[in-house]
Design a protein around this motif. Structure first.
Motif, mmCIF file in Angstrom:
data_model
loop_
_atom_site.group_PDB
_atom_site.id
_atom_site.type_symbol
_atom_site.label_atom_id
_atom_site.label_comp_id
_atom_site.label_asym_id
_atom_site.label_seq_id
_atom_site.Cartn_x
_atom_site.Cartn_y
_atom_site.Cartn_z
ATOM 1 N N ASP A 222 0.833 -1.212 0.000
ATOM 2 C CA ASP A 222 0.000 0.000 0.000
ATOM 3 C C ASP A 222 0.864 1.257 0.000
ATOM 4 O O ASP A 222 0.581 2.226 -0.711
ATOM 5 N N LYS A 223 1.927 1.237 0.816
ATOM 6 C CA LYS A 223 2.818 2.405 0.888
ATOM 7 C C LYS A 223 3.536 2.640 -0.435
ATOM 8 O O LYS A 223 3.702 3.779 -0.876
ATOM 9 N N ILE A 224 3.994 1.545 -1.062
ATOM 10 C CA ILE A 224 4.729 1.682 -2.330
ATOM 11 C C ILE A 224 3.794 2.147 -3.442
ATOM 12 O O ILE A 224 4.179 2.959 -4.283
ATOM 13 N N ARG A 225 2.556 1.646 -3.429
ATOM 14 C CA ARG A 225 1.596 2.020 -4.481
ATOM 15 C C ARG A 225 1.033 3.432 -4.296
ATOM 16 O O ARG A 225 0.472 4.005 -5.221
ATOM 17 N N SER A 226 1.182 3.982 -3.099
ATOM 18 C CA SER A 226 0.646 5.315 -2.821
ATOM 19 C C SER A 226 1.294 6.366 -3.731
ATOM 20 O O SER A 226 2.421 6.215 -4.187
ATOM 21 N N ASP A 227 0.549 7.453 -3.965
ATOM 22 C CA ASP A 227 1.093 8.567 -4.762
ATOM 23 C C ASP A 227 1.769 9.617 -3.887
ATOM 24 O O ASP A 227 2.258 10.624 -4.382
ATOM 25 N N LYS A 228 1.777 9.385 -2.574
ATOM 26 C CA LYS A 228 2.331 10.370 -1.644
ATOM 27 C C LYS A 228 3.831 10.528 -1.844
ATOM 28 O O LYS A 228 4.563 9.542 -1.961
ATOM 29 N N ARG A 229 4.274 11.768 -1.900
ATOM 30 C CA ARG A 229 5.682 12.063 -2.108
ATOM 31 C C ARG A 229 6.515 11.604 -0.892
ATOM 32 O O ARG A 229 6.096 11.752 0.245
ATOM 33 N N ILE A 230 7.692 11.036 -1.161
ATOM 34 C CA ILE A 230 8.594 10.616 -0.082
ATOM 35 C C ILE A 230 9.097 11.855 0.668
ATOM 36 O O ILE A 230 9.490 12.846 0.050
ATOM 37 N N GLU A 231 9.076 11.785 1.981
ATOM 38 C CA GLU A 231 9.593 12.877 2.800
ATOM 39 C C GLU A 231 10.628 12.346 3.774
ATOM 40 O O GLU A 231 10.595 11.168 4.156
ATOM 41 N N LEU A 232 11.548 13.203 4.179
ATOM 42 C CA LEU A 232 12.537 12.807 5.170
ATOM 43 C C LEU A 232 11.884 12.807 6.552
ATOM 44 O O LEU A 232 10.901 13.515 6.786
ATOM 45 N N PRO A 233 12.414 12.016 7.491
ATOM 46 C CA PRO A 233 11.827 11.975 8.835
ATOM 47 C C PRO A 233 11.827 13.365 9.476
ATOM 48 O O PRO A 233 12.727 14.173 9.219
ATOM 49 N N PRO A 234 10.826 13.665 10.322
ATOM 50 C CA PRO A 234 10.791 14.977 10.994
ATOM 51 C C PRO A 234 12.080 15.210 11.782
ATOM 52 O O PRO A 234 12.569 14.323 12.477
ATOM 53 N N GLY A 235 12.627 16.405 11.638
ATOM 54 C CA GLY A 235 13.848 16.750 12.363
ATOM 55 C C GLY A 235 15.119 16.186 11.761
ATOM 56 O O GLY A 235 16.192 16.294 12.373
ATOM 57 N N ALA A 236 15.030 15.592 10.569
ATOM 58 C CA ALA A 236 16.217 15.019 9.924
ATOM 59 C C ALA A 236 17.248 16.110 9.665
ATOM 60 O O ALA A 236 16.915 17.172 9.114
ATOM 61 N N ARG A 237 18.491 15.849 10.074
ATOM 62 C CA ARG A 237 19.555 16.835 9.880
ATOM 63 C C ARG A 237 20.554 16.293 8.870
ATOM 64 O O ARG A 237 21.457 15.524 9.215
ATOM 65 N N VAL A 238 20.350 16.646 7.631
ATOM 66 C CA VAL A 238 21.281 16.262 6.571
ATOM 67 C C VAL A 238 21.560 17.497 5.722
ATOM 68 O O VAL A 238 20.802 18.464 5.735
ATOM 69 N N SER A 239 22.658 17.451 4.984
ATOM 70 C CA SER A 239 23.039 18.592 4.147
ATOM 71 C C SER A 239 22.058 18.766 2.993
ATOM 72 O O SER A 239 21.292 17.849 2.658
ATOM 73 N N ARG A 240 22.087 19.923 2.382
ATOM 74 C CA ARG A 240 21.203 20.202 1.243
ATOM 75 C C ARG A 240 21.455 19.241 0.099
ATOM 76 O O ARG A 240 20.521 18.747 -0.533
ATOM 77 N N ASP A 241 22.742 18.986 -0.179
ATOM 78 C CA ASP A 241 23.069 18.075 -1.286
ATOM 79 C C ASP A 241 22.545 16.674 -1.005
ATOM 80 O O ASP A 241 22.039 15.994 -1.900
ATOM 81 N N CYS A 242 22.671 16.236 0.242
ATOM 82 C CA CYS A 242 22.195 14.908 0.621
ATOM 83 C C CYS A 242 20.679 14.825 0.461
ATOM 84 O O CYS A 242 20.152 13.857 -0.117
ATOM 85 N N LYS A 243 19.965 15.820 0.962
ATOM 86 C CA LYS A 243 18.501 15.836 0.851
ATOM 87 C C LYS A 243 18.066 15.855 -0.615
ATOM 88 O O LYS A 243 17.152 15.116 -1.012
ATOM 89 N N ASP A 244 18.734 16.684 -1.406
ATOM 90 C CA ASP A 244 18.393 16.778 -2.826
ATOM 91 C C ASP A 244 18.547 15.423 -3.514
ATOM 92 O O ASP A 244 17.661 14.981 -4.260
ATOM 93 N N LEU A 245 19.666 14.746 -3.246
ATOM 94 C CA LEU A 245 19.898 13.446 -3.886
ATOM 95 C C LEU A 245 18.871 12.420 -3.432
ATOM 96 O O LEU A 245 18.319 11.677 -4.251
ATOM 97 N N LEU A 246 18.599 12.355 -2.131
ATOM 98 C CA LEU A 246 17.630 11.388 -1.609
ATOM 99 C C LEU A 246 16.268 11.543 -2.283
ATOM 100 O O LEU A 246 15.672 10.559 -2.742
ATOM 101 N N LEU A 247 15.782 12.767 -2.348
ATOM 102 C CA LEU A 247 14.451 12.997 -2.904
ATOM 103 C C LEU A 247 14.414 12.741 -4.406
ATOM 104 O O LEU A 247 13.386 12.309 -4.941
ATOM 105 N N ARG A 248 15.521 12.962 -5.091
ATOM 106 C CA ARG A 248 15.557 12.696 -6.537
ATOM 107 C C ARG A 248 15.706 11.204 -6.838
ATOM 108 O O ARG A 248 15.224 10.726 -7.856
ATOM 109 N N LEU A 249 16.379 10.476 -5.948
ATOM 110 C CA LEU A 249 16.457 9.017 -6.106
ATOM 111 C C LEU A 249 15.107 8.378 -5.790
ATOM 112 O O LEU A 249 14.677 7.440 -6.470
#
Length: 471
Positions: A222-249
Motif C-alpha cells: 500500500d505504501k509503495i503504491r501510494s502517490d504520496k511524495r517521499i519525505e525525510l523523517p521529521p527533524g532530519a539533519r542532513v546537508s542540502r546536497d544529501c537531501k536533494d539526492l535522496l528525494l531525486r532518487l
C-alpha cells in the motif's frame, strides 16, 4: 541445505562455519589447503534445489562475475561442481553485510553514509558502462571487507541482467522493501530501478529504517503504491546536497527520477573526491599552488587553493592505512586549515572595502534599470545576498541567492546593448562571481573541517566498540 548438516567437502578447501543461506544456496567460510591458507567464501548451490529460474540466475551470476574485476565488487575467484553441488569460490568479506553494520550503530553519520555511497556509486558506474543492472540492491547484498576498516563490496548478482538503456522488463525481481514502485506494481521497468534501491539504502543508512518500513507485505505494498511524495523523517539533519539526492532518487515516477549520468556527477556523490590512491597526489599539487599564491600576497586565490586541497586531503586521510603516516598527514592538514582560517580573516577585511566600492556602482546600476523590472529584481536579490554575507548569516542561503541572481544577470547581459548600463552590469557580475566563489570556498572548508573532526570521533568510537559489533 538444512541447518546442522555437515558442510560439503572440496579437495582444495576446508569448509568451516556457515555464513548464511538463501533460497537455493548456502555460503561457508573456507580455507585453501595449500601453503597460502587463503580465506575465501564458498557459495554451495545444491543441484536438486534448482528450478529453471534458479539455474538462469546462477548462470547469470557466474557469467557477470567472471567478466568483471572492481575494488568494490566481490570477486569470483573460481567455480567448481560435483554430483551434488555447484561451488562459487568468492572473495571473503570479514565485516559482515551493510544491514548488520547499520543495525549495530542504529544509524550512520552523513559522512560515513556518503563514503559508502561513493563506493557503491563507483561499482554501479563500472556496471552501468557495461550495461549491467543489479536488480536486487539491498544492504544484505552489500558486504564489508573488514570490521576495522570497512570497504563496501557489492555482491549477489543472481538477479543481475545485461540491460541496454532501452530494455524494458516486467518480471518481478529483488526484495520488496528495496524494490522500485514500477516493479512492485508489475509495470514495465528498466535499469533505473537500481537508482530507487540506492535511495532506499541511503535513507536506511542515515535514518535507521527504510522509507517504507512496514509490519506486513500488504502494508508495504500500500505504501509503495501510494502517490504520496517521499519525505525525510521529521527533524532530519542532513546537508542540502544529501537531501536533494535522496528525494531525486526516491522519485516514484521513473521518468522524473534522477538519471544515471546525473547521479554519478551529483555533488553529494562527488566521485572525483572519493578516497583513492590519487587523493594525496591531487591534494599536494593544489596545496603547492596555494603556498605560491600565499607567498605572492594573493590572499583570495591562495584561500581558494587551500580549500580545494582540503577537499582531497580529507579523502586522503580516509584512504591512508598506516597509523604513523596518517598522523603526520593529519598534522599537515591542521596546519593548512589554520593558514586558511588566517587567510579567510584577511580576505574578509579586504571585502569590507570592496563592498563599499561596489555599493555605489550597484546603486547607479539600479537607478539605470528602473525600466527593466526583471533586471531590477535580480539586483535586489544580489543585494539581499550581500547583506546576508556582511552580517555573517546563513552563508549557504547567501550562496543560493548569489547563484540565482547571477543566472538572471548573465541572461540580461547577453541581451544588453553597448553602453553605460552594460559596463556596470558586467562589473556587477564579476563582483558577484567573486563573492560566490569566496562563499563556496568558505563552505567547503567548513565541511572539510567538520568531516575531519567527525571522522576522528567516529574512528575513536569504532576502536572501542568494534569487538562488540563484529563478534
Amino acid at each position: 541445505m538444512a541447518a546442522g548438516f555437515a558442510p560439503p567437502k572440496l579437495d582444495e578447501f576446508i569448509l568451516t562455519e556457515r555464513l548464511g543461506s538463501g533460497t537455493y544456496a548456502t555460503v561457508y567460510k573456507a580455507y585453501r589447503k595449500k601453503n597460502s591458507r587463503e580465506v575465501v567464501a564458498i557459495k554451495c548451490v545444491h543441484k536438486k534445489s534448482l528450478n529453471k529460474a534458479s539455474v538462469e540466475n546462477l548462470l547469470t551470476e557466474i557469467e557477470i562475475l567472471k567478466a568483471i574485476r572492481h575494488p568494490h565488487i566481490v570477486e569470483l575467484k573460481d567455480f567448481q561442481w560435483d554430483n551434488e553441488n555447484i561451488y562459487l569460490i568468492m572473495e571473503f568479506c570479514a565485516g559482515g553485510d551493510l544491514s548488520r553494520f547499520i543495525r549495530s550503530r542504529r544509524m550512520l553519520p552523513e559522512h560515513v553514509g556518503r563514503r559508502f555511497l561513493q563506493q557503491l556509486a563507483s561499482a554501479l558506474l563500472f556496471l552501468h558502462e557495461r550495461n549491467i543492472s543489479h536488480l536486487d540492491l539491498k544492504p544484505q547484498n552489500i558486504l564489508l571487507s573488514s570490521p576495522d576498516r570497512p570497504h563496501l563490496k557489492l555482491a549477489d548478482f543472481g538477479f543481475a541482467q545485461y540491460m541496454s538503456p532501452w530494455d524494458e522488463k516486467h518480471v518481478l525481481r529483488g526484495s520488496p522493501l528495496y524494490m522500485a514502485p514500477e516493479m512492485v506494481c508489475h509495470n514495465q521497468y528498466d535499469a533505473r530501478v537500481d537508482l530507487w534501491s540506492v535511495g532506499v539504502i541511503l535513507y536506511e543508512a542515515l535514518f535507521g529504517r527504510p522509507p517504507f518500513a512496514s509490519k506486513s507485505f500488504a502494508e508495504l505494498e500500500d505504501k509503495i503504491r501510494s502517490d504520496k511524495r517521499i519525505e525525510l523523517p521529521p527533524g532530519a539533519r542532513v546537508s542540502r546536497d544529501c537531501k536533494d539526492l535522496l528525494l531525486r532518487l526516491l522519485e516514484r515516477d521513473p521518468l522524473h527520477r534522477i538519471m544515471f549520468e546525473e547521479f554519478f556527477t551529483h555533488p553529494f556523490v562527488d566521485l572525483d573526491h572519493m578516497p583513492s590512491a590519487e587523493s594525496l597526489e591531487k591534494a599536494t599539487s593544489l596545496v603547492l599552488e596555494a603556498v605560491k599564491k600565499d607567498q605572492a600576497g594573493d590572499h583570495s586565490t591562495a584561500l581558494s587553493f587551500y580549500c580545494k586541497s582540503l577537499e582531497y586531503f580529507v579523502p586522503a586521510l580516509h584512504y591512508e592505512t598506516d597509523a604513523r603516516r596518517k598522523e603526520a598527514l593529519r598534522s599537515k592538514v591542521n596546519q593548512y586549515i589554520s593558514r586558511a582560517e588566517e587567510l579567510k580573516a584577511l580576505v574578509a577585511s579586504d571585502n569590507k572595502a570592496n563592498f563599499e566600492r561596489a555599493k555605489s556602482a550597484r546603486d547607479l546600476l539600479k537607478e539605470l534599470s528602473k525600466d527593466k523590472p526583471r533586471l531590477l529584481a535580480a539586483l535586489e536579490m544580489a543585494s539581499a545576498a550581500l547583506l546576508m554575507e556582511e552580517e555573517g548569516k546563513e552563508y549557504a542561503d547567501a550562496l543560493d541567492l548569489y547563484q540565482q541572481s547571477l543566472g538572471e544577470l548573465l541572461l540580461m547581459l547577453a541581451g544588453e546593448p553597448q553602453g553605460r548600463r552594460r559596463d556596470l552590469l558586467h562589473e556587477e557580475i564579476k563582483t558577484l562571481m567573486s563573492r560566490a566563489e569566496y562563499l563556496k570556498a568558505h563552505l567547503k572548508m567548513k565541511e572539510s573541517q567538520t568531516e575531519a573532526a567527525s571522522m576522528d570521533r567516529y574512528q575513536l568510537a569504532d576502536s572501542v566498540k568494534s569487538s562488540k559489533y563484529f563478534m
